[in-house]
Design a protein around this motif. Structure first.
Motif, PDB file in Angstrom:
ATOM      1  N   PRO A 227      32.577  26.111  42.847  1.00 11.68           N
ATOM      2  CA  PRO A 227      32.012  27.808  42.400  1.00 11.68           C
ATOM      3  C   PRO A 227      31.317  28.404  43.561  1.00 11.68           C
ATOM      4  O   PRO A 227      30.173  27.462  44.237  1.00 11.68           O
ATOM      5  CB  PRO A 227      31.645  28.154  40.770  1.00 11.68           C
ATOM      6  N   PRO A 228      31.550  29.214  43.814  1.00 13.10           N
ATOM      7  CA  PRO A 228      32.416  30.722  42.939  1.00 13.10           C
ATOM      8  C   PRO A 228      33.874  30.627  43.712  1.00 13.10           C
ATOM      9  O   PRO A 228      34.311  29.980  44.808  1.00 13.10           O
ATOM     10  CB  PRO A 228      31.171  32.113  43.133  1.00 13.10           C
ATOM     11  N   PHE A 229      35.137  31.288  43.254  1.00 17.46           N
ATOM     12  CA  PHE A 229      35.886  32.001  43.455  1.00 17.46           C
ATOM     13  C   PHE A 229      36.293  32.074  44.773  1.00 17.46           C
ATOM     14  O   PHE A 229      35.366  33.416  44.817  1.00 17.46           O
ATOM     15  CB  PHE A 229      36.856  31.869  42.254  1.00 17.46           C
ATOM     16  N   ALA A 230      37.234  32.113  45.555  1.00 20.78           N
ATOM     17  CA  ALA A 230      37.605  33.070  46.805  1.00 20.78           C
ATOM     18  C   ALA A 230      37.708  34.348  45.983  1.00 20.78           C
ATOM     19  O   ALA A 230      38.534  34.512  45.751  1.00 20.78           O
ATOM     20  CB  ALA A 230      38.696  32.368  47.767  1.00 20.78           C
ATOM     21  N   ASN A 231      38.019  35.344  47.457  1.00 19.43           N
ATOM     22  CA  ASN A 231      39.110  36.886  46.751  1.00 19.43           C
ATOM     23  C   ASN A 231      39.941  36.435  47.260  1.00 19.43           C
ATOM     24  O   ASN A 231      40.592  35.574  47.912  1.00 19.43           O
ATOM     25  CB  ASN A 231      37.799  37.308  48.456  1.00 19.43           C
ATOM     26  N   PRO A 232      41.002  37.407  46.421  1.00 13.53           N
ATOM     27  CA  PRO A 232      40.945  38.270  45.039  1.00 13.53           C
ATOM     28  C   PRO A 232      40.223  37.992  43.997  1.00 13.53           C
ATOM     29  O   PRO A 232      40.737  37.019  43.922  1.00 13.53           O
ATOM     30  CB  PRO A 232      41.822  39.274  45.412  1.00 13.53           C
ATOM     31  N   VAL A 233      39.694  39.348  42.630  1.00 12.05           N
ATOM     32  CA  VAL A 233      39.973  38.674  41.954  1.00 12.05           C
ATOM     33  C   VAL A 233      39.895  39.815  41.315  1.00 12.05           C
ATOM     34  O   VAL A 233      39.760  40.183  41.359  1.00 12.05           O
ATOM     35  CB  VAL A 233      37.368  38.248  41.852  1.00 12.05           C
ATOM     36  N   ASP A 234      39.948  39.236  40.139  1.00 11.38           N
ATOM     37  CA  ASP A 234      40.559  39.876  38.805  1.00 11.38           C
ATOM     38  C   ASP A 234      39.450  41.295  38.730  1.00 11.38           C
ATOM     39  O   ASP A 234      39.176  41.179  37.965  1.00 11.38           O
ATOM     40  CB  ASP A 234      40.822  39.151  37.835  1.00 11.38           C
ATOM     41  N   GLU A 235      39.726  42.571  38.850  1.00 17.98           N
ATOM     42  CA  GLU A 235      38.700  43.574  38.368  1.00 17.98           C
ATOM     43  C   GLU A 235      38.618  43.533  36.804  1.00 17.98           C
ATOM     44  O   GLU A 235      37.809  44.219  36.397  1.00 17.98           O
ATOM     45  CB  GLU A 235      39.235  44.899  38.726  1.00 17.98           C
ATOM     46  N   ASN A 236      39.782  43.143  36.039  1.00 16.50           N
ATOM     47  CA  ASN A 236      39.343  43.297  34.583  1.00 16.50           C
ATOM     48  C   ASN A 236      38.628  42.093  34.507  1.00 16.50           C
ATOM     49  O   ASN A 236      37.779  42.731  32.888  1.00 16.50           O
ATOM     50  CB  ASN A 236      40.901  42.735  33.603  1.00 16.50           C
ATOM     51  N   VAL A 237      37.949  41.127  34.790  1.00 20.92           N
ATOM     52  CA  VAL A 237      36.865  40.210  33.901  1.00 20.92           C
ATOM     53  C   VAL A 237      35.822  41.239  34.368  1.00 20.92           C
ATOM     54  O   VAL A 237      35.679  41.827  35.819  1.00 20.92           O
ATOM     55  CB  VAL A 237      37.077  38.931  35.501  1.00 20.92           C
ATOM     56  N   ASP A 238      34.625  40.518  33.716  1.00 17.96           N
ATOM     57  CA  ASP A 238      33.813  41.314  33.220  1.00 17.96           C
ATOM     58  C   ASP A 238      32.595  40.946  34.939  1.00 17.96           C
ATOM     59  O   ASP A 238      32.653  39.492  34.928  1.00 17.96           O
ATOM     60  CB  ASP A 238      32.503  40.796  31.910  1.00 17.96           C
ATOM     61  N   PRO A 239      31.347  41.496  35.201  1.00 14.98           N
ATOM     62  CA  PRO A 239      31.279  40.883  37.199  1.00 14.98           C
ATOM     63  C   PRO A 239      30.340  40.581  36.523  1.00 14.98           C
ATOM     64  O   PRO A 239      29.638  39.332  37.427  1.00 14.98           O
ATOM     65  CB  PRO A 239      30.953  42.479  37.181  1.00 14.98           C
ATOM     66  N   ILE A 240      29.306  40.520  35.448  1.00 13.53           N
ATOM     67  CA  ILE A 240      28.413  38.734  35.384  1.00 13.53           C
ATOM     68  C   ILE A 240      29.095  37.811  35.174  1.00 13.53           C
ATOM     69  O   ILE A 240      28.423  36.385  35.938  1.00 13.53           O
ATOM     70  CB  ILE A 240      28.041  38.943  33.532  1.00 13.53           C
ATOM     71  N   ILE A 241      30.718  36.925  35.079  1.00 14.64           N
ATOM     72  CA  ILE A 241      31.367  36.343  35.558  1.00 14.64           C
ATOM     73  C   ILE A 241      31.003  35.205  37.052  1.00 14.64           C
ATOM     74  O   ILE A 241      30.656  34.985  36.747  1.00 14.64           O
ATOM     75  CB  ILE A 241      32.632  36.129  34.899  1.00 14.64           C
ATOM     76  N   TRP A 242      31.347  36.171  37.340  1.00  8.16           N
ATOM     77  CA  TRP A 242      31.212  35.573  39.104  1.00  8.16           C
ATOM     78  C   TRP A 242      29.790  36.214  39.550  1.00  8.16           C
ATOM     79  O   TRP A 242      29.486  34.899  40.543  1.00  8.16           O
ATOM     80  CB  TRP A 242      32.263  37.108  40.082  1.00  8.16           C
ATOM     81  N   THR A 243      29.181  36.934  39.091  1.00  3.90           N
ATOM     82  CA  THR A 243      27.087  36.335  39.293  1.00  3.90           C
ATOM     83  C   THR A 243      27.274  35.198  38.937  1.00  3.90           C
ATOM     84  O   THR A 243      26.296  34.719  39.534  1.00  3.90           O
ATOM     85  CB  THR A 243      26.491  37.297  38.558  1.00  3.90           C
ATOM     86  N   GLU A 244      27.399  34.832  37.015  1.00  2.00           N
ATOM     87  CA  GLU A 244      27.532  33.750  37.045  1.00  2.00           C
ATOM     88  C   GLU A 244      27.697  32.489  37.862  1.00  2.00           C
ATOM     89  O   GLU A 244      27.201  31.498  38.023  1.00  2.00           O
ATOM     90  CB  GLU A 244      27.585  33.352  35.255  1.00  2.00           C
ATOM     91  N   GLN A 245      29.086  32.299  37.843  1.00  2.00           N
ATOM     92  CA  GLN A 245      29.684  31.788  39.025  1.00  2.00           C
ATOM     93  C   GLN A 245      28.988  31.002  40.584  1.00  2.00           C
ATOM     94  O   GLN A 245      28.185  29.902  40.677  1.00  2.00           O
ATOM     95  CB  GLN A 245      31.298  31.846  39.691  1.00  2.00           C
ATOM     96  N   GLU A 246      28.254  32.474  41.071  1.00  3.44           N
ATOM     97  CA  GLU A 246      27.305  32.086  42.118  1.00  3.44           C
ATOM     98  C   GLU A 246      26.241  31.211  41.527  1.00  3.44           C
ATOM     99  O   GLU A 246      25.139  30.968  42.298  1.00  3.44           O
ATOM    100  CB  GLU A 246      26.690  33.632  42.697  1.00  3.44           C
ATOM    101  N   LEU A 247      26.007  31.816  40.666  1.00  4.08           N
ATOM    102  CA  LEU A 247      24.385  31.174  40.083  1.00  4.08           C
ATOM    103  C   LEU A 247      24.489  29.352  40.053  1.00  4.08           C
ATOM    104  O   LEU A 247      23.386  28.445  40.382  1.00  4.08           O
ATOM    105  CB  LEU A 247      24.097  31.722  39.174  1.00  4.08           C
ATOM    106  N   TYR A 248      25.691  28.674  39.076  1.00  4.30           N
ATOM    107  CA  TYR A 248      25.707  27.364  38.963  1.00  4.30           C
ATOM    108  C   TYR A 248      26.663  26.735  40.284  1.00  4.30           C
ATOM    109  O   TYR A 248      25.525  26.089  40.385  1.00  4.30           O
ATOM    110  CB  TYR A 248      27.036  27.684  37.935  1.00  4.30           C
ATOM    111  N   GLY A 249      27.165  27.494  41.114  1.00  2.00           N
ATOM    112  CA  GLY A 249      27.522  26.913  41.973  1.00  2.00           C
ATOM    113  C   GLY A 249      26.703  26.679  43.452  1.00  2.00           C
ATOM    114  O   GLY A 249      26.096  26.191  44.279  1.00  2.00           O
ATOM    115  N   GLY A 250      25.391  27.898  43.002  1.00  2.00           N
ATOM    116  CA  GLY A 250      24.181  27.344  44.416  1.00  2.00           C
ATOM    117  C   GLY A 250      23.360  26.526  43.544  1.00  2.00           C
ATOM    118  O   GLY A 250      22.932  25.568  44.622  1.00  2.00           O
TER     119      GLY A 250
END
Length: 844
Positions: A227-250
């Motif tokens: 993680p994280p996923f590549a673009n594009p990402v779904d705008e319906n998903v809460d943005p915290i999900i994408w930041t958590e992916q950055e945390l875990y993937g980092g």
């Protein structure tokens, strides 16, 4: 830890992932039984798989947590569903609760690393002093194998050819009884039993804060996607999900580099778009869903990757060189299963450490995501989704409601009449309010959707970069269920349903002339098949009949019989929730119905998922059929055995077995070559088989050519039909998984019971035109595209290529016929609205 608990190395006699060592599922199950002696481990068999193997859930945490799992599970659930929680309760869960993470292994059975890694991961997390603090803070719920049946198939096949030139060869059949790789497209509908187990744990019991699924990918790119996923990402998903992916993937990336694992990529290849996979769907439920993808070896056999083979990615990493998200390219060389086990275990522990070290933040994040979803549902449109009381197939609408409830969606029922957007709805109407934690899921699944065509979806030259799966996964449209998106707040009395009760079904007593059953209901076909097998006389109406306020369209069923038949109907009414109405007295315009002899072609070369899904679907609706192999076709005299022969979606080359190398080169452009198979595992009907199929048609047989196999039928049987999309460039026409409107010729038997406003799923499909020919009059168009405004949801570029073209054609040949489906009417057994287009062809 009890000294009697052996390490995996001691139990199996080798390091997990050792060269040419592939442990079988039964032995891994045995090891988890040994591991369960630890006070830090609880192993449960959730049930049996499709083919009767144990499906395990292993829970690993500190001993005090294992003793207190019910309380921890309750806290995890509540923080994700905070309706009614007081502030003090929220603070207590955040301060005292434990983070819960889920991991699943080897969903795709040929992607063997996860299940081989699982014993080592479980043992070390349960025993190592290094993870003592993490055990106290975190509960790991692990599915050591998501596909035990396939794991056994792959292991046995690998061992069969060990030491030969075919060592490391993929299985020649699907690695699941029905769906193969598409088991990871069942995360919404949960049709397979393994999917049901997973969704029950994820959305009805635990609701973890994070989930990760361990996969493999091709072997000529990065060594490992994280993680994280590549673009594009779904705008319906809460943005915290994408930041958590950055945390875990980092943290994964840091630890992988520390452990000497190179060639790691992130934010590439796998976009964050909505699709029905187990690693994606959790994101729409506020769970940080992730996957990793390891470069494959030849199963447990090492493979050498030359530096010249290393390539860029189709998304996010255009070339194989240093860039952000790919800072340390792997230079090439030998690649082993042990490398895969090491990288997957490292990233698993990185996730465990992250949720442990940031325990309170992760729990608080879940609360924020859930409350945001609820607040948006209260303040933004749509406010609710209302199931319209009048549905074409009421039973299918109930199936959709149950499907949603099984995924944790809250469904309510009105206790009295109410009005929404000026429309009056009766008591008993089903309503899904948007003000609930899984609002992102509702927004992406239930609404009409236009795919955003932007810079991430087109290359500089205008060539489309198509979605990883479909451009729209609007399941109500697939199923033909009508919903009303409510755009303004409304009031009423509603009860939240703890479970769903289907209609009871009924058999009217006073039936001197038998009973009628509505052809619009898919489940009527299952009931009729059961009746016919019991020798009950069943007829089909040739003219509509009205009984009271109910219209029975042409093609509806007339069941003839007395009390002994009524007893059987009572069973079917309960089983399928059907109403059997008394037929009117007098003679009806009708014709007798019988079960046709059906054969379905099955090839090897890895199997055909479309064939597997079709086989599963027929079993559910009780259609009798036989699997037909190459040798059966080549024997000839097919008309003596079958009335209908089905070719599931496939290329001409894969059906005939001819020109496959060239086909692979053209389709995969050198990125994949055709496998050399052992004798006995080669497939294709060849020219001989084609001639036998022609004889079958001329003798009066029916061919159903599903989707891509229509090209095979058109070319080999010289039909006066042309696929108008052949060789059309992607820049001229693109429709990557969309719902399209079609006109329905309802008078044709193939379309009996099909709704007139039908939407079909178009994905790598065809569009037909009848050519000028002396046989043009023998071609009937059953479905055709309108002139314009064809798309309902998805992405359609080049609409004029479909305008007024045919989607379903019946071509008469000799005494028989060939039915060309320019789409998948049984797509993944999810396109309920179109099922009847196939079912009608299977009964005389």
């Amino acid at each position: 830890m009890s000294p009697s608990v052996l390490s995996p190395d001691e139990f199996f006699g080798h390091e997990m992932g050792a060269d040419r060592k592939l442990e079988r599922w039964d032995k891994i199950v045995e090891y988890f039984g040994v591991l369960s002696k630890s006070p830090s481990v609880k192993v449960t068999e959730l049930g049996k798989t499709t083919e009767g193997n144990p499906f395990l859930l292993a829970i690993i945490s500190a001993p005090e947590n294992i003793k207190n799992l019910d309380k921890i599970r309750e806290m995890s659930w509540k923080i994700a569903h905070p309706q009614g929680l007081k502030e003090a309760e929220v603070k207590e869960i955040i301060s005292k609760g434990k983070t819960v993470i889920a991991m699943s292994m080897s969903l795709h059975a040929s992607e063997i690393g996860g299940t081989q890694m699982a014993p080592e991961l479980a043992y070390e997390f349960a025993t190592s002093p290094e993870f003592e603090e993490a055990r106290k803070n975190t509960v790991l719920i692990m599915f050591p194998s998501f596909n035990p049946d396939g794991q056994i198939m792959v292991t046995d096949w690998y061992n069969k050819w060990l030491g030969t030139e075919y060592e490391g060869l993929a299985t020649p059949w699907l690695y699941h009884k029905y769906v193969g790789h598409d088991n990871n497209r069942d995360a919404i509908t949960n049709l397979m039993v393994e999917s049901k187990y997973m969704s029950q744990v994820m959305y009805k019991e635990w609701h973890p804060q994070a989930y990760i699924d361990f996969h493999h990918m091709g072997g000529t790119g990065a060594r490992y996607y994280i993680p994280p996923f590549a673009n594009p990402v779904d705008e319906n998903v809460d943005p915290i999900i994408w930041t958590e992916q950055e945390l875990y993937g980092g943290l994964m990336h840091v630890l992988l580099e520390k452990n000497g694992c190179y060639g790691i990529e992130s934010a590439a290849t796998y976009p964050g778009e909505f699709m029905p996979t187990f690693n994606y769907v959790p994101c729409w439920h506020n769970i940080c869903g992730m996957l990793t993808e390891s470069a494959s070896a030849n199963l447990a056999t090492p493979t050498y990757v030359h530096p010249h083979q290393l390539k860029g990615s189709s998304r996010g990493r255009p070339e194989y060189r240093v860039q952000m998200g790919f800072p340390h390219p792997w230079p090439g060389g030998w690649w082993r299963l042990r490398d895969i086990v090491k990288q997957q275990k490292t990233s698993a522990f990185a996730l465990i450490l992250a949720v442990s070290n940031f325990r309170e933040t992760i729990l608080n994040n879940m609360y924020i995501k859930a409350t945001r979803s609820i607040t948006k549902g209260q303040t933004e449109k749509p406010y609710a989704f209302v199931f319209k009381p009048s549905q074409h197939d009421e039973s299918t609408s109930y199936k959709l409601i149950k499907m949603l409830m099984d995924m944790g969606v809250e469904v309510s029922r009105s206790q009295r009449e109410f009005t929404a957007d000026g429309v009056a709805y009766p008591r008993g109407t089903y309503v899904i309010f948007a003000a609930q934690p899984c609002r992102p899921y509702l927004m992406s699944l239930l609404r009409r959707y236009y795919y955003h065509v932007g810079p991430f979806s087109k290359r500089a030259d205008g060539t489309p970069v198509i979605p990883y799966d479909l451009a729209a996964y609007t399941v109500p449209e697939f199923m033909g269920v009508k919903l009303h998106e409510v755009e303004a707040p409304f009031e009423g009395a509603f009860e939240l349903l703890p479970s769903l009760r289907f209609p009871r079904g009924d058999v009217v007593d006073s039936a001197s002339n038998g009973w009628l059953i509505d052809v619009r209901v898919n489940d009527a076909f299952a009931a009729v098949n059961r009746l016919l097998r019991k020798g009950v006389e069943v007829r089909r109406l040739l003219k509509p009949v009205k009984v009271g306020e109910v219209n029975y369209d042409v093609g509806s069923w007339h069941i003839v019989g007395g009390p002994e038949v009524k007893a059987e109907l009572n069973k079917l009414a309960r089983r399928y929730h059907l109403t059997f109405e008394a037929a009117p007295s007098g003679e009806l315009a009708e014709k007798p119905t019988k079960i046709l002899r059906v054969g379905m072609y099955q090839r090897l070369y890895g199997g055909n998922m479309d064939e597997g899904w079709t086989r599963w679907l027929f079993e559910q609706y009780r259609f009798s059929f036989k699997t037909v192999l190459d040798k059966d076709i080549k024997k000839g005299k097919l008309i003596n055995k079958y009335d209908v022969l089905i070719f599931p979606s496939d290329s001409k080359q894969m059906i005939t077995g001819e020109g496959i190398e060239e086909y692979y080169e053209k389709r995969f452009q050198g990125m994949m070559t055709f496998t050399k198979w052992p004798d006995g595992y080669k497939t294709g009907i060849g020219k001989e088989g084609v001639e036998k199929v022609k004889e079958f048609i001329n003798d009066g047989g029916t061919i159903l050519a599903l989707n891509e196999s229509s090209n095979f039928a058109i070319e080999e049987f010289k039909l006066p039909v042309k696929n108008m999309l052949t060789d059309v460039k992607p820049t001229e026409f693109t429709c990557p998984g969309s719902t399209l409107h079609v006109n329905v010729a309802s008078e044709n038997q193939l379309a009996w019971g099909v709704q007139k406003d039908l939407l079909i799923i178009f994905r790598t499909a065809l569009a037909f035109e009848v050519k000028p020919s002396k046989d043009a009059d023998k071609c009937n168009v059953i479905l055709s595209y309108p002139e314009e405004r064809i798309m309902e949801s998805g992405w359609l570029q080049g609409e004029e290529k479909l305008s007024r073209k045919a989607a379903l054609v019946e071509a008469k040949v000799g005494k028989g016929r060939v039915i060309l489906y320019g789409f998948a009417p049984q797509f993944r057994a999810q396109s309920d609205a179109a099922f009847k287009l196939v079912f009608n062809a299977l009964l005389s």
